[in-house]
Write a protein that holds these residues in place. Structure first.
Motif, PDB file in Angstrom:
ATOM      1  N   LYS A  92       0.822  -1.218   0.000  1.00 60.55           N
ATOM      2  CA  LYS A  92       0.000   0.000   0.000  1.00 60.55           C
ATOM      3  C   LYS A  92       0.853   1.264   0.000  1.00 60.55           C
ATOM      4  O   LYS A  92       0.431   2.309  -0.437  1.00 60.55           O
ATOM      5  N   ARG A  93       2.060   1.154   0.516  1.00 60.51           N
ATOM      6  CA  ARG A  93       2.967   2.309   0.573  1.00 60.51           C
ATOM      7  C   ARG A  93       4.000   2.169  -0.540  1.00 60.51           C
ATOM      8  O   ARG A  93       5.110   1.691  -0.323  1.00 60.51           O
ATOM      9  N   ILE A  94       3.595   2.601  -1.701  1.00 62.91           N
ATOM     10  CA  ILE A  94       4.459   2.423  -2.860  1.00 62.91           C
ATOM     11  C   ILE A  94       4.388   3.686  -3.719  1.00 62.91           C
ATOM     12  O   ILE A  94       3.315   4.239  -3.941  1.00 62.91           O
ATOM     13  N   SER A  95       5.543   4.129  -4.180  1.00 63.00           N
ATOM     14  CA  SER A  95       5.591   5.346  -4.985  1.00 63.00           C
ATOM     15  C   SER A  95       5.133   5.050  -6.412  1.00 63.00           C
ATOM     16  O   SER A  95       5.089   3.899  -6.849  1.00 63.00           O
ATOM     17  N   ASP A  96       4.828   6.112  -7.129  1.00 59.40           N
ATOM     18  CA  ASP A  96       4.435   5.960  -8.534  1.00 59.40           C
ATOM     19  C   ASP A  96       5.563   5.317  -9.342  1.00 59.40           C
ATOM     20  O   ASP A  96       5.319   4.493 -10.231  1.00 59.40           O
ATOM     21  N   PHE A  97       6.806   5.681  -9.026  1.00 56.02           N
ATOM     22  CA  PHE A  97       7.945   5.090  -9.718  1.00 56.02           C
ATOM     23  C   PHE A  97       7.997   3.580  -9.466  1.00 56.02           C
ATOM     24  O   PHE A  97       8.226   2.795 -10.389  1.00 56.02           O
ATOM     25  N   GLU A  98       7.800   3.165  -8.220  1.00 55.78           N
ATOM     26  CA  GLU A  98       7.814   1.739  -7.887  1.00 55.78           C
ATOM     27  C   GLU A  98       6.681   0.996  -8.591  1.00 55.78           C
ATOM     28  O   GLU A  98       6.858  -0.135  -9.028  1.00 55.78           O
ATOM     29  N   ARG A  99       5.533   1.623  -8.690  1.00 59.20           N
ATOM     30  CA  ARG A  99       4.415   0.994  -9.405  1.00 59.20           C
ATOM     31  C   ARG A  99       4.787   0.735 -10.856  1.00 59.20           C
ATOM     32  O   ARG A  99       4.558  -0.342 -11.392  1.00 59.20           O
TER      33      ARG A  99
END
Length: 125
Positions: A92-99
């Motif tokens: 749930k705690r994920i940056s747009d870059f990580e996505r």
């Protein structure tokens, strides 16, 4: 209703993270009874939306691990009902870059279903 007793039991856990951890333990230990039970297809027409959502997540994990172990993947895992229209990210705690990174670097069992787990997060020691 999920007909497989193992998957039904995992689905009924009150906490999904605990359920997924238990699933990963069964897969990591190559539990023969559990893996053998997956050969019997789950009747997806008898499953409600919550069960289908859960099964979509776990079939991605099971497909991934069965391929790593060179165990035949049951054909029912690849049913179109077990795919999300929009990407699902377990963290749930994920940056747009990580996505974006997960969408491009995840193995096919995850990309196909639009289900994304951080591979480091699902490793068992």
């Amino acid at each position: 209703m999920i007909g497989n007793k193992y998957l039904k039991s995992l689905f009924e856990y009150p906490d999904e993270d605990t359920s997924l951890n238990q699933l990963l333990e069964l897969l990591k230990s190559k539990d023969t009874e559990f893996i053998g039970s997956l050969r019997e297809p789950v009747d997806l027409d008898q499953c409600d939306d919550k069960e289908l959502e859960y099964l979509t997540k776990v079939t991605a994990l099971m497909d991934y691990y069965l391929q790593i172990y060179d165990i035949e993947v049951p054909s029912w895992f690849r049913d179109e009902k077990l795919m999300f229209d929009k990407p699902y990210y377990h963290s749930k705690r994920i940056s747009d870059f990580e996505r974006l990174r997960l969408q491009y670097t995840s193995p096919a069992p995850f990309r196909t279903r639009n289900v994304f787990f951080d591979l480091n997060g699902i490793e068992r020691v």
